[in-house]
Scaffold this motif. Sequence first.
Motif, mmCIF file in Angstrom:
data_model
loop_
_atom_site.group_PDB
_atom_site.id
_atom_site.type_symbol
_atom_site.label_atom_id
_atom_site.label_comp_id
_atom_site.label_asym_id
_atom_site.label_seq_id
_atom_site.Cartn_x
_atom_site.Cartn_y
_atom_site.Cartn_z
ATOM 1 N N ALA A 121 46.646 0.066 21.761
ATOM 2 C CA ALA A 121 45.544 -0.868 22.022
ATOM 3 C C ALA A 121 45.708 -2.139 21.185
ATOM 4 C CB ALA A 121 44.204 -0.203 21.720
ATOM 5 N N THR A 122 46.167 -1.987 19.953
ATOM 6 C CA THR A 122 46.392 -3.161 19.102
ATOM 7 C C THR A 122 47.502 -4.022 19.686
ATOM 8 O OG1 THR A 122 45.666 -1.943 17.147
ATOM 9 C CG2 THR A 122 46.943 -3.950 16.767
ATOM 10 N N ALA A 123 48.591 -3.409 20.127
ATOM 11 C CA ALA A 123 49.699 -4.163 20.726
ATOM 12 C C ALA A 123 49.228 -4.944 21.939
ATOM 13 C CB ALA A 123 50.827 -3.209 21.116
ATOM 14 N N GLN A 124 48.357 -4.336 22.734
ATOM 15 C CA GLN A 124 47.889 -4.974 23.955
ATOM 16 C C GLN A 124 47.047 -6.208 23.654
ATOM 17 O OE1 GLN A 124 44.926 -5.460 25.906
ATOM 18 N NE2 GLN A 124 46.231 -6.164 27.555
ATOM 19 N N GLN A 125 46.268 -6.196 22.581
ATOM 20 C CA GLN A 125 45.366 -7.317 22.313
ATOM 21 C C GLN A 125 45.836 -8.251 21.202
ATOM 22 O OE1 GLN A 125 41.976 -6.255 19.256
ATOM 23 N NE2 GLN A 125 41.741 -4.939 21.024
ATOM 24 N N LEU A 126 46.962 -7.940 20.574
ATOM 25 C CA LEU A 126 47.389 -8.668 19.376
ATOM 26 C C LEU A 126 47.459 -10.180 19.567
ATOM 27 C CD1 LEU A 126 48.385 -8.646 16.469
ATOM 28 C CD2 LEU A 126 50.692 -8.280 17.366
ATOM 29 N N PHE A 127 48.199 -10.643 20.544
ATOM 30 C CA PHE A 127 48.384 -12.084 20.708
ATOM 31 C C PHE A 127 47.102 -12.776 21.154
ATOM 32 C CE2 PHE A 127 52.788 -10.504 21.133
ATOM 33 C CZ PHE A 127 53.239 -11.025 19.930
ATOM 34 N N ALA A 128 46.307 -12.107 21.965
ATOM 35 C CA ALA A 128 45.014 -12.677 22.361
ATOM 36 C C ALA A 128 44.116 -12.838 21.134
ATOM 37 C CB ALA A 128 44.338 -11.802 23.414
ATOM 38 N N ALA A 129 44.148 -11.863 20.226
ATOM 39 C CA ALA A 129 43.328 -11.951 19.010
ATOM 40 C C ALA A 129 43.789 -13.115 18.132
ATOM 41 C CB ALA A 129 43.396 -10.635 18.236
ATOM 42 N N LEU A 130 45.093 -13.256 17.946
ATOM 43 C CA LEU A 130 45.600 -14.352 17.112
ATOM 44 C C LEU A 130 45.266 -15.712 17.718
ATOM 45 C CD1 LEU A 130 49.095 -12.945 16.065
ATOM 46 C CD2 LEU A 130 46.967 -12.956 14.729
ATOM 47 N N ARG A 131 45.424 -15.843 19.026
ATOM 48 C CA ARG A 131 45.112 -17.119 19.693
ATOM 49 C C ARG A 131 43.607 -17.412 19.634
ATOM 50 N NH1 ARG A 131 49.553 -17.393 18.451
ATOM 51 N NH2 ARG A 131 51.344 -17.276 19.782
ATOM 52 N N ALA A 132 42.782 -16.373 19.762
ATOM 53 C CA ALA A 132 41.331 -16.563 19.674
ATOM 54 C C ALA A 132 40.944 -17.071 18.286
ATOM 55 C CB ALA A 132 40.602 -15.260 19.993
ATOM 56 N N PHE A 133 41.584 -16.551 17.246
ATOM 57 C CA PHE A 133 41.312 -17.049 15.893
ATOM 58 C C PHE A 133 41.691 -18.522 15.786
ATOM 59 C CE2 PHE A 133 41.980 -12.510 14.160
ATOM 60 C CZ PHE A 133 40.619 -12.230 14.222
ATOM 61 N N ASP A 134 42.835 -18.889 16.336
ATOM 62 C CA ASP A 134 43.238 -20.308 16.344
ATOM 63 C C ASP A 134 42.195 -21.148 17.078
ATOM 64 O OD1 ASP A 134 45.559 -20.353 14.831
ATOM 65 O OD2 ASP A 134 46.910 -20.204 16.543
ATOM 66 N N ASP A 135 41.734 -20.657 18.224
ATOM 67 C CA ASP A 135 40.734 -21.394 19.009
ATOM 68 C C ASP A 135 39.433 -21.592 18.238
ATOM 69 O OD1 ASP A 135 42.553 -21.534 21.088
ATOM 70 O OD2 ASP A 135 41.603 -19.929 22.270
ATOM 71 N N GLN A 136 39.133 -20.683 17.307
ATOM 72 C CA GLN A 136 37.917 -20.789 16.503
ATOM 73 C C GLN A 136 38.103 -21.690 15.281
ATOM 74 O OE1 GLN A 136 37.485 -16.355 16.671
ATOM 75 N NE2 GLN A 136 35.315 -16.856 16.847
ATOM 76 N N GLY A 137 39.308 -22.226 15.113
ATOM 77 C CA GLY A 137 39.564 -23.192 14.055
ATOM 78 C C GLY A 137 39.751 -22.623 12.665
ATOM 79 N N VAL A 138 40.076 -21.345 12.549
ATOM 80 C CA VAL A 138 40.298 -20.794 11.222
ATOM 81 C C VAL A 138 41.601 -21.336 10.634
ATOM 82 C CG1 VAL A 138 39.014 -18.691 11.765
ATOM 83 C CG2 VAL A 138 41.492 -18.697 11.988
ATOM 84 N N LYS A 139 41.673 -21.375 9.326
ATOM 85 C CA LYS A 139 42.877 -21.855 8.633
ATOM 86 C C LYS A 139 43.726 -20.704 8.112
ATOM 87 C CE LYS A 139 41.551 -26.067 9.169
ATOM 88 N NZ LYS A 139 41.760 -26.478 10.529
ATOM 89 N N LEU A 140 43.077 -19.557 7.865
ATOM 90 C CA LEU A 140 43.759 -18.366 7.360
ATOM 91 C C LEU A 140 43.366 -17.166 8.204
ATOM 92 C CD1 LEU A 140 42.957 -18.766 3.561
ATOM 93 C CD2 LEU A 140 45.187 -19.119 4.617
ATOM 94 N N ILE A 141 44.335 -16.309 8.478
ATOM 95 C CA ILE A 141 44.061 -15.043 9.157
ATOM 96 C C ILE A 141 44.570 -13.939 8.237
ATOM 97 C CG2 ILE A 141 44.449 -13.600 11.196
ATOM 98 C CD1 ILE A 141 45.162 -16.196 12.734
ATOM 99 N N TRP A 142 43.647 -13.137 7.738
ATOM 100 C CA TRP A 142 44.001 -12.018 6.873
ATOM 101 C C TRP A 142 43.996 -10.765 7.730
ATOM 102 C CZ3 TRP A 142 40.417 -13.108 2.074
ATOM 103 C CH2 TRP A 142 40.904 -14.243 1.406
ATOM 104 N N ILE A 143 45.138 -10.077 7.746
ATOM 105 C CA ILE A 143 45.306 -8.920 8.619
ATOM 106 C C ILE A 143 45.647 -7.690 7.785
ATOM 107 C CG2 ILE A 143 46.640 -7.939 10.522
ATOM 108 C CD1 ILE A 143 47.143 -10.813 11.480
ATOM 109 N N GLU A 144 44.928 -6.613 8.066
ATOM 110 C CA GLU A 144 45.242 -5.350 7.400
ATOM 111 C C GLU A 144 46.603 -4.863 7.906
ATOM 112 O OE1 GLU A 144 43.579 -0.775 7.021
ATOM 113 O OE2 GLU A 144 42.256 -2.309 7.865
ATOM 114 N N THR A 145 47.492 -4.571 6.979
ATOM 115 C CA THR A 145 48.835 -4.111 7.327
ATOM 116 C C THR A 145 48.743 -2.800 8.112
ATOM 117 O OG1 THR A 145 49.653 -5.096 5.286
ATOM 118 C CG2 THR A 145 51.098 -3.515 6.381
ATOM 119 N N PRO A 146 49.416 -2.747 9.263
ATOM 120 C CA PRO A 146 49.382 -1.511 10.066
ATOM 121 C C PRO A 146 50.105 -0.368 9.355
ATOM 122 C CG PRO A 146 50.197 -3.361 11.360
ATOM 123 C CD PRO A 146 50.141 -3.810 9.934
ATOM 124 N N PRO A 147 49.803 0.864 9.751
ATOM 125 C CA PRO A 147 50.479 2.025 9.161
ATOM 126 C C PRO A 147 51.995 1.943 9.352
ATOM 127 C CG PRO A 147 48.621 2.711 10.516
ATOM 128 C CD PRO A 147 48.797 1.245 10.750
#
Length: 165
Positions: A121-147
């Motif tokens: 599920a994460t693989a399926q939404q990963l790029f959409a999530a990153l692009r959505a953060f860009d669209d919201q104008g964030v400067k930093l994206i902090w991501i919990e390291t996957p297992p």
Amino acid sequence: MLVLDGGPCAVGIESTIVDCTRGVPVLLRPGAITRAQIAAACGLQPLSKEELPAHTPRASGTLEAHYAPAAKVRLMDAAALQTALDLLGADAAHIAVYARTMPRTQSTRLVMRRMPDDAEATAQQLFAALRAFDDQGVKLIWIETPPATAAWEGVRDRLQRAAAA
């Protein structure tokens, strides 16, 4: 230039890149085809690109900073992520958090999105999530390291590339 959009991808990180020019398969980029599936098809366990780094082919999908959003990406474990947010307190702004373990925060300006517990599920939404953060104008994206498991190998690869930019 022509761009064709076929809509959302079924897997999200479809492409797997395997170098078959060295007598043994070398997994240059994990994706929808797993290491185990490559081994079953070839009869040989694929090596990682780190095991045979000399003369690694340069393909667009294997570049270190491929898939990077405009915002700076930082990978950290859940405890480090919580510590960083605690230090910022209510001042946390222009930061997005993408995590399986949702941190506590005093900031109302933080953009948070829960990462699925499931690698597929994460693989399926990963790029959409990153692009959505860009669209919201964030400067930093902090991501919990996957297992560090085989199921999460492709997601970890894409996130490491995003963080390398």
